[in-house]
Design a protein around this motif. Structure first.
Motif, PDB file in Angstrom:
ATOM      1  N   LEU A   1      10.684   2.273  -1.715  1.00 52.27           N
ATOM      2  CA  LEU A   1      10.920   3.621  -2.988  1.00 52.27           C
ATOM      3  C   LEU A   1       9.992   3.764  -4.070  1.00 52.27           C
ATOM      4  O   LEU A   1       9.523   4.308  -4.359  1.00 52.27           O
ATOM      5  N   ARG A   2       9.966   2.582  -4.727  1.00 49.49           N
ATOM      6  CA  ARG A   2       9.307   2.039  -5.742  1.00 49.49           C
ATOM      7  C   ARG A   2       8.037   3.230  -5.688  1.00 49.49           C
ATOM      8  O   ARG A   2       7.638   2.092  -5.245  1.00 49.49           O
ATOM      9  N   LYS A   3       6.995   3.475  -6.786  1.00 49.54           N
ATOM     10  CA  LYS A   3       6.267   3.950  -6.887  1.00 49.54           C
ATOM     11  C   LYS A   3       5.299   2.515  -7.793  1.00 49.54           C
ATOM     12  O   LYS A   3       5.894   2.426  -8.762  1.00 49.54           O
ATOM     13  N   LEU A   4       4.205   1.962  -7.893  1.00 48.49           N
ATOM     14  CA  LEU A   4       3.704   1.376  -8.345  1.00 48.49           C
ATOM     15  C   LEU A   4       2.554   1.751  -9.453  1.00 48.49           C
ATOM     16  O   LEU A   4       2.493   3.449  -9.604  1.00 48.49           O
ATOM     17  N   GLU A   5       2.245   1.494 -10.156  1.00 49.49           N
ATOM     18  CA  GLU A   5       1.970   1.935 -11.481  1.00 49.49           C
ATOM     19  C   GLU A   5       0.014   2.849 -11.005  1.00 49.49           C
ATOM     20  O   GLU A   5      -0.092   1.532  -9.815  1.00 49.49           O
ATOM     21  N   PRO A   6      -0.393   3.509 -11.439  1.00 47.11           N
ATOM     22  CA  PRO A   6      -1.868   3.613 -11.353  1.00 47.11           C
ATOM     23  C   PRO A   6      -2.798   2.302 -10.763  1.00 47.11           C
ATOM     24  O   PRO A   6      -3.606   1.842 -10.373  1.00 47.11           O
TER      25      PRO A   6
ATOM     26  N   GLU B   1       0.506  -1.297   0.336  1.00 49.85           N
ATOM     27  CA  GLU B   1      -0.571   0.517   0.139  1.00 49.85           C
ATOM     28  C   GLU B   1       0.683   1.121   0.412  1.00 49.85           C
ATOM     29  O   GLU B   1       0.248   2.247  -1.291  1.00 49.85           O
ATOM     30  N   HIS B   2       2.105   1.294   0.829  1.00 50.58           N
ATOM     31  CA  HIS B   2       3.507   2.457   0.815  1.00 50.58           C
ATOM     32  C   HIS B   2       3.367   2.841  -0.367  1.00 50.58           C
ATOM     33  O   HIS B   2       3.755   3.955  -1.151  1.00 50.58           O
ATOM     34  N   GLN B   3       3.561   1.850  -1.381  1.00 53.51           N
ATOM     35  CA  GLN B   3       3.721   2.696  -2.508  1.00 53.51           C
ATOM     36  C   GLN B   3       3.181   2.355  -3.841  1.00 53.51           C
ATOM     37  O   GLN B   3       3.367   2.978  -4.643  1.00 53.51           O
ATOM     38  N   SER B   4       2.103   2.857  -3.567  1.00 48.95           N
ATOM     39  CA  SER B   4       0.477   3.183  -4.068  1.00 48.95           C
ATOM     40  C   SER B   4       1.379   4.958  -4.246  1.00 48.95           C
ATOM     41  O   SER B   4       1.586   6.204  -3.998  1.00 48.95           O
ATOM     42  N   PRO B   5       1.056   5.021  -6.159  1.00 48.56           N
ATOM     43  CA  PRO B   5       1.070   6.865  -6.449  1.00 48.56           C
ATOM     44  C   PRO B   5       0.232   7.250  -5.224  1.00 48.56           C
ATOM     45  O   PRO B   5       0.189   8.805  -5.712  1.00 48.56           O
ATOM     46  N   CYS B   6      -0.818   6.903  -4.961  1.00 47.15           N
ATOM     47  CA  CYS B   6      -2.198   7.765  -4.575  1.00 47.15           C
ATOM     48  C   CYS B   6      -1.724   8.377  -2.874  1.00 47.15           C
ATOM     49  O   CYS B   6      -1.906   8.933  -2.391  1.00 47.15           O
ATOM     50  N   ALA B   7      -0.106   7.720  -2.299  1.00 48.97           N
ATOM     51  CA  ALA B   7      -0.060   8.093  -0.804  1.00 48.97           C
ATOM     52  C   ALA B   7       0.658   8.869  -1.227  1.00 48.97           C
ATOM     53  O   ALA B   7       0.467   9.850   0.202  1.00 48.97           O
ATOM     54  N   GLY B   8       1.340   9.851  -2.041  1.00 49.75           N
ATOM     55  CA  GLY B   8       1.893  10.768  -2.181  1.00 49.75           C
ATOM     56  C   GLY B   8       3.198  10.859  -1.011  1.00 49.75           C
ATOM     57  O   GLY B   8       2.957  12.161  -0.527  1.00 49.75           O
ATOM     58  N   ILE B   9       3.473   9.558  -0.323  1.00 51.37           N
ATOM     59  CA  ILE B   9       4.304   9.742   0.116  1.00 51.37           C
ATOM     60  C   ILE B   9       5.980  10.074  -0.137  1.00 51.37           C
ATOM     61  O   ILE B   9       6.292   9.674  -1.279  1.00 51.37           O
ATOM     62  N   HIS B  10       6.475  11.255   0.607  1.00 50.74           N
ATOM     63  CA  HIS B  10       8.273  12.167   0.473  1.00 50.74           C
ATOM     64  C   HIS B  10       8.502  11.213   1.478  1.00 50.74           C
ATOM     65  O   HIS B  10       8.583  11.269   2.717  1.00 50.74           O
ATOM     66  N   TRP B  11      10.340  10.239   0.847  1.00 45.67           N
ATOM     67  CA  TRP B  11      10.819   9.725   1.845  1.00 45.67           C
ATOM     68  C   TRP B  11      11.970  10.284   1.967  1.00 45.67           C
ATOM     69  O   TRP B  11      12.280  11.565   1.163  1.00 45.67           O
ATOM     70  N   ASP B  12      12.774  10.172   2.746  1.00 42.02           N
ATOM     71  CA  ASP B  12      14.053  10.009   3.324  1.00 42.02           C
ATOM     72  C   ASP B  12      14.756   9.603   2.110  1.00 42.02           C
ATOM     73  O   ASP B  12      14.888   8.246   3.535  1.00 42.02           O
ATOM     74  N   ASP B  13      14.856   9.155   1.738  1.00 34.99           N
ATOM     75  CA  ASP B  13      15.570   7.736   0.973  1.00 34.99           C
ATOM     76  C   ASP B  13      16.362   7.796   1.653  1.00 34.99           C
ATOM     77  O   ASP B  13      17.242   6.365   1.721  1.00 34.99           O
ATOM     78  N   GLU B  14      17.476   8.007   1.670  1.00 35.98           N
ATOM     79  CA  GLU B  14      18.870   7.556   2.408  1.00 35.98           C
ATOM     80  C   GLU B  14      18.495   7.167   3.689  1.00 35.98           C
ATOM     81  O   GLU B  14      18.878   6.156   4.034  1.00 35.98           O
ATOM     82  N   ALA B  15      17.563   7.718   4.267  1.00 39.84           N
ATOM     83  CA  ALA B  15      17.271   7.034   5.744  1.00 39.84           C
ATOM     84  C   ALA B  15      16.636   5.480   5.721  1.00 39.84           C
ATOM     85  O   ALA B  15      16.516   4.864   6.281  1.00 39.84           O
ATOM     86  N   VAL B  16      15.728   5.991   5.217  1.00 41.73           N
ATOM     87  CA  VAL B  16      15.165   4.392   4.732  1.00 41.73           C
ATOM     88  C   VAL B  16      15.976   3.375   3.774  1.00 41.73           C
ATOM     89  O   VAL B  16      16.116   2.323   4.962  1.00 41.73           O
ATOM     90  N   HIS B  17      17.279   3.593   2.991  1.00 48.41           N
ATOM     91  CA  HIS B  17      18.241   2.399   2.847  1.00 48.41           C
ATOM     92  C   HIS B  17      19.007   2.302   4.058  1.00 48.41           C
ATOM     93  O   HIS B  17      19.159   0.713   4.728  1.00 48.41           O
TER      94      HIS B  17
END
Length: 361
Positions: A197-202, A161-177
């Motif tokens: 981090l990868r966004k799904l297609e709608p 669910e967190h990869q949904s393009p509807c989520a609008g999540i802005h990650w701290d990419d390096e913190a996630v890694h």
């Protein structure tokens, strides 16, 4: 599931005809992992001495075997999760079997190998002696029933669910890694990219709205999500099937209709009149024992699956998926007089001016 995450592996991309229209491609991407409604998914647990992975011992040239066999408490936790999904009234049912050759879903409990599942029909690509689902930690620990519910969601064709393009999540990419590179996950950057981090297609998303309460949502600690602001301090889903989970799965797998499906009469075309993602079911009661062909017709992408009724249960006999190919789905099988068969046709999309139909001959 807090701290330990589902680690899906990337399945091979489907081979599609180049230049497909965007609408047609979108329907294929969203629909291909889903089972036809009315399918009985058989699952088994690995239970033999030879059911194990051979892994290298760190710091040496030797190997050791790690069992896929789980104890009865772990198995019962998975059975309970299957019962909970089925209890929603969905048109998919689950039956436990002991013969792995009869099982679409084959479940192991290799500790340390993470928890993961093939997504929907991708399970059919996996050999009968291999796992389609694994649980890598104790499912009876507090809060871990969510892990079993989550993996069955994948087996039904749902994604994170967190990869949904509807989520609008802005990650701290390096913190996630950094978070996922350490214990208890020890993920590579590629695994983190694919699963978080990868966004799904709608068309791949589980719905048109982000559902932070979804069973398919990971929990995240503070400091990984920058936006939305309300989740900067962390995201903790309840670990249960949310109302939107139920709505989504019932849309793809609605409760079966009580009346018996109409009979598909040999050599008589049956119009489908389906919209994208919709399904038509038929009964076949052969007048003689011989080879029969069942096929779809028209400018459409569809999957056609033939089941034989055995002991009151539809058992898979043959299937074909023409999605994205310049042909129509067609199956051929020997049908026996006096037995009952079911044909299920799910449409991905139709694009031509003509009528779509199915015929048996």
């Amino acid at each position: 599931m807090t701290g330990r995450y589902c680690s899906l592996t990337q399945a091979p991309a489907p081979v599609l005809t180049p230049g497909l229209a965007a609408e047609r491609l979108s329907a294929l991407v969203g629909g291909r992992p889903k089972w036809v409604n009315g399918t009985v998914l058989h699952y088994c647990f690995f239970d033999g001495d030879d059911d194990a992975s051979v892994i290298h011992v760190p710091g040496s040239a030797s190997t050791r075997r790690v069992s896929w066999v789980g104890d009865e408490r772990q198995r019962e936790a998975v059975r309970a999760a299957f019962r909970e999904w089925h209890g929603l009234g969905i048109g998919i049912s689950f039956t436990e079997v002991t013969d792995r050759s009869e099982a679409e879903l084959r479940i192991g409990f290799q500790l340390g190998d993470g928890s993961w599942s093939a997504v929907g029909k991708d399970a059919l690509r996996i050999g009968i002696n291999d796992r389609t689902m694994n649980f890598g930690w104790d499912l009876t620990a507090p809060g871990e029933r969510a892990t079993a519910l989550h993996q069955i969601g994948h087996a039904l064709g749902m994604l994170h669910e967190h990869q949904s393009p509807c989520a609008g999540i802005h990650w701290d990419d390096e913190a996630v890694h950094a978070e996922l590179a350490g214990p208890p996950n020890f993920w590579s950057r590629e695994t983190t990219e694919f699963n978080i981090l990868r966004k799904l297609e709608p068309s791949e998303a589980n719905g048109t709205l982000w559902d932070p309460q979804s069973i398919m949502e990971y929990p995240f600690p503070s400091g990984l999500i920058l936006e939305p602001e309300e989740f900067r301090g962390g995201l903790v889903p309840p670990g249960t099937l949310s109302p939107l989970d139920k709505e989504y799965v019932l849309r793809w797998y609605p409760p079966p209709d009580a009346p018996r499906p109409p009979v598909l009469v040999p050599f008589r075309s049956a119009p489908l009149r389906l919209g994208p993602g919709e399904q038509a079911d038929f009964t076949v009661e052969p007048a003689g024992t011989r080879e029969y062909t069942v096929a779809a017709f028209g400018d459409c992408d569809a999957v056609v699956v033939l089941f034989e009724e055995r002991d009151g249960e539809p058992r898979y006999l043959a299937g074909d998926d023409d999605g994205g190919a310049p042909r129509n789905a067609r199956v051929r099988a020997r049908l026996v007089k006096g037995r009952r068969y079911f044909v299920r046709v799910r449409l991905y999309s139709g694009w031509g001016p003509g009528e779509t139909a199915v015929m048996c001959w």
